[in-house]
Write a protein that holds these residues in place. Structure first.
Motif, PDB file in Angstrom:
ATOM      1  N   ALA A  95       0.765  -1.171  -0.002  1.00 41.55           N
ATOM      2  CA  ALA A  95       0.051   0.217  -0.012  1.00 41.55           C
ATOM      3  C   ALA A  95       0.719   1.163   0.126  1.00 41.55           C
ATOM      4  N   ALA A  96       1.818   1.092   0.616  1.00 44.35           N
ATOM      5  CA  ALA A  96       2.814   2.308   0.848  1.00 44.35           C
ATOM      6  C   ALA A  96       3.508   2.578  -0.667  1.00 44.35           C
ATOM      7  N   GLY A  97       3.839   1.569  -1.318  1.00 42.39           N
ATOM      8  CA  GLY A  97       4.214   1.826  -2.717  1.00 42.39           C
ATOM      9  C   GLY A  97       3.144   2.438  -3.764  1.00 42.39           C
ATOM     10  N   ALA A  98       2.101   1.871  -3.377  1.00 43.96           N
ATOM     11  CA  ALA A  98       0.985   2.305  -4.296  1.00 43.96           C
ATOM     12  C   ALA A  98       0.651   3.562  -4.076  1.00 43.96           C
ATOM     13  N   ARG A  99       0.605   3.946  -2.762  1.00 49.15           N
ATOM     14  CA  ARG A  99       0.416   5.439  -2.535  1.00 49.15           C
ATOM     15  C   ARG A  99       1.439   6.356  -3.184  1.00 49.15           C
ATOM     16  N   LYS A 100       2.681   6.124  -3.188  1.00 49.55           N
ATOM     17  CA  LYS A 100       3.742   6.775  -3.717  1.00 49.55           C
ATOM     18  C   LYS A 100       3.602   6.854  -5.173  1.00 49.55           C
ATOM     19  N   HIS A 101       3.314   5.635  -5.844  1.00 51.32           N
ATOM     20  CA  HIS A 101       3.000   5.803  -7.125  1.00 51.32           C
ATOM     21  C   HIS A 101       1.984   6.689  -7.694  1.00 51.32           C
ATOM     22  N   ALA A 102       0.790   6.428  -7.030  1.00 47.12           N
ATOM     23  CA  ALA A 102      -0.437   7.102  -7.251  1.00 47.12           C
ATOM     24  C   ALA A 102      -0.193   8.752  -7.128  1.00 47.12           C
ATOM     25  N   ARG A 103       0.743   9.022  -6.203  1.00 47.80           N
ATOM     26  CA  ARG A 103       0.867  10.666  -5.881  1.00 47.80           C
ATOM     27  C   ARG A 103       1.857  10.870  -7.005  1.00 47.80           C
ATOM     28  N   ALA A 104       3.083  10.149  -7.516  1.00 45.91           N
ATOM     29  CA  ALA A 104       3.822  10.347  -8.528  1.00 45.91           C
ATOM     30  C   ALA A 104       3.477  10.650  -9.941  1.00 45.91           C
ATOM     31  N   TYR A 105       2.298  10.157 -10.137  1.00 45.62           N
ATOM     32  CA  TYR A 105       1.417  10.070 -11.487  1.00 45.62           C
ATOM     33  C   TYR A 105       0.081  10.696 -11.394  1.00 45.62           C
ATOM     34  N   GLY A 106      -0.188  11.382 -10.180  1.00 47.55           N
ATOM     35  CA  GLY A 106      -1.194  12.238 -10.271  1.00 47.55           C
ATOM     36  C   GLY A 106      -2.567  11.728  -9.962  1.00 47.55           C
ATOM     37  N   LYS A 108      -5.938  10.653  -8.332  1.00 52.28           N
ATOM     38  CA  LYS A 108      -6.701  11.038  -7.018  1.00 52.28           C
ATOM     39  C   LYS A 108      -7.813   9.906  -6.891  1.00 52.28           C
ATOM     40  N   MET A 109      -7.822   9.076  -7.660  1.00 52.32           N
ATOM     41  CA  MET A 109      -9.141   8.112  -7.651  1.00 52.32           C
ATOM     42  C   MET A 109      -8.911   7.216  -6.640  1.00 52.32           C
ATOM     43  N   PRO A 110      -9.822   6.312  -6.053  1.00 49.70           N
ATOM     44  CA  PRO A 110      -9.466   5.295  -5.051  1.00 49.70           C
ATOM     45  C   PRO A 110      -8.668   3.971  -5.724  1.00 49.70           C
ATOM     46  N   ALA A 111      -7.835   3.484  -5.113  1.00 48.12           N
ATOM     47  CA  ALA A 111      -6.817   2.454  -5.489  1.00 48.12           C
ATOM     48  C   ALA A 111      -6.896   1.230  -4.644  1.00 48.12           C
ATOM     49  N   VAL A 112      -6.866   0.016  -5.150  1.00 49.12           N
ATOM     50  CA  VAL A 112      -6.698  -1.178  -4.262  1.00 49.12           C
ATOM     51  C   VAL A 112      -5.570  -2.064  -4.852  1.00 49.12           C
ATOM     52  N   LEU A 113      -4.972  -2.893  -3.949  1.00 47.69           N
ATOM     53  CA  LEU A 113      -4.028  -3.759  -4.279  1.00 47.69           C
ATOM     54  C   LEU A 113      -4.785  -5.188  -4.673  1.00 47.69           C
ATOM     55  N   ASP A 114      -4.047  -5.849  -5.799  1.00 47.11           N
ATOM     56  CA  ASP A 114      -4.625  -6.788  -6.136  1.00 47.11           C
ATOM     57  C   ASP A 114      -3.258  -7.807  -6.135  1.00 47.11           C
ATOM     58  N   ASP A 115      -2.835  -8.123  -5.055  1.00 47.16           N
ATOM     59  CA  ASP A 115      -1.474  -8.717  -4.857  1.00 47.16           C
ATOM     60  C   ASP A 115      -1.523 -10.297  -4.881  1.00 47.16           C
ATOM     61  N   LYS A 116      -2.809 -10.617  -4.908  1.00 50.92           N
ATOM     62  CA  LYS A 116      -2.840 -12.480  -5.213  1.00 50.92           C
ATOM     63  C   LYS A 116      -3.671 -12.440  -6.439  1.00 50.92           C
TER      64      LYS A 116
END
Length: 195
Positions: A95-106, A108-116
């Motif tokens: 989730a921390a990596g996803a939040r960082k990526h989302a900020r870097a690419y602008g 603003k919408m919800p995001a979820v992890l599909d790790d499995k």
């Protein structure tokens, strides 16, 4: 070998084996997930005319190239009752990596992890980026590419000549059937199972 190249080399075999909606779970599709901000999210979102799930991978260059258009689509269609939710289809991403990526690419919408890969396998997504659109009751309305900017690997147009996801959403908003409910997305392979 990086995860991008693993996805790249198996994509051709995947395209030969996947067609139509054959790999999606029986409909209607409904699930509850926790997004990367820790909030509970129902998919599809019942209060919206349509929910667009866009499957991404932070290390996929094709996926990252679509960030501006994904953001424009989310903004343009929000006023028509369409929600866009990002789904990071990666086994080694948190989730921390996803939040960082989302900020870097602008994003603003919800995001979820599909790790499995449960979500991507349930809805039949096979590459990143790939868009899957559901009605509020869970009926699959569209699955495929965002547009045809990437004709194939190494074949990129300056501007797309077909904007498939927008055409699908325009039809949904107008109350018409989606003209082409399935298209083939070009991108990085989503594995069959988690590593």
């Amino acid at each position: 070998m990086s995860s991008f190249y693993k996805r790249f080399f198996v994509l051709t075999a995947l395209i030969l084996n996947v067609g139509g909606f054959a790999h999606s779970a029986p409909l209607p599709f409904k699930t509850t997930v926790t997004d990367i901000a820790g909030k509970t999210l129902r998919l599809p979102q019942p209060a919206h005319k349509a929910t667009v799930l866009v499957f991404l991978a932070h290390d996929c260059p094709i996926s990252n190239a679509y960030a501006p258009e994904i953001t424009r689509i989310a903004t343009d269609y929000a006023k028509h009752g369409v929600s866009v939710v990002l789904a990071y289809a990666e086994s080694d991403f948190d989730a921390a990596g996803a939040r960082k990526h989302a900020r870097a690419y602008g994003y603003k919408m919800p995001a979820v992890l599909d790790d499995k890969y449960k979500l991507s396998h349930t809805v039949g997504a096979t590459v990143t980026p790939e868009a899957v659109v559901y009605s509020p009751t869970g009926t699959l309305l569209y699955r495929g590419r965002i547009d045809n900017r990437f004709a194939n690997y190494g074949k990129k147009r300056a501007q797309p000549s077909q904007r498939d996801l927008r055409a699908a959403l325009d039809a949904i908003v107008a109350g018409r059937p989606v003209p082409t409910p399935t298209t083939t997305a070009v991108g990085c392979f989503i594995p069959e199972k988690a590593n």
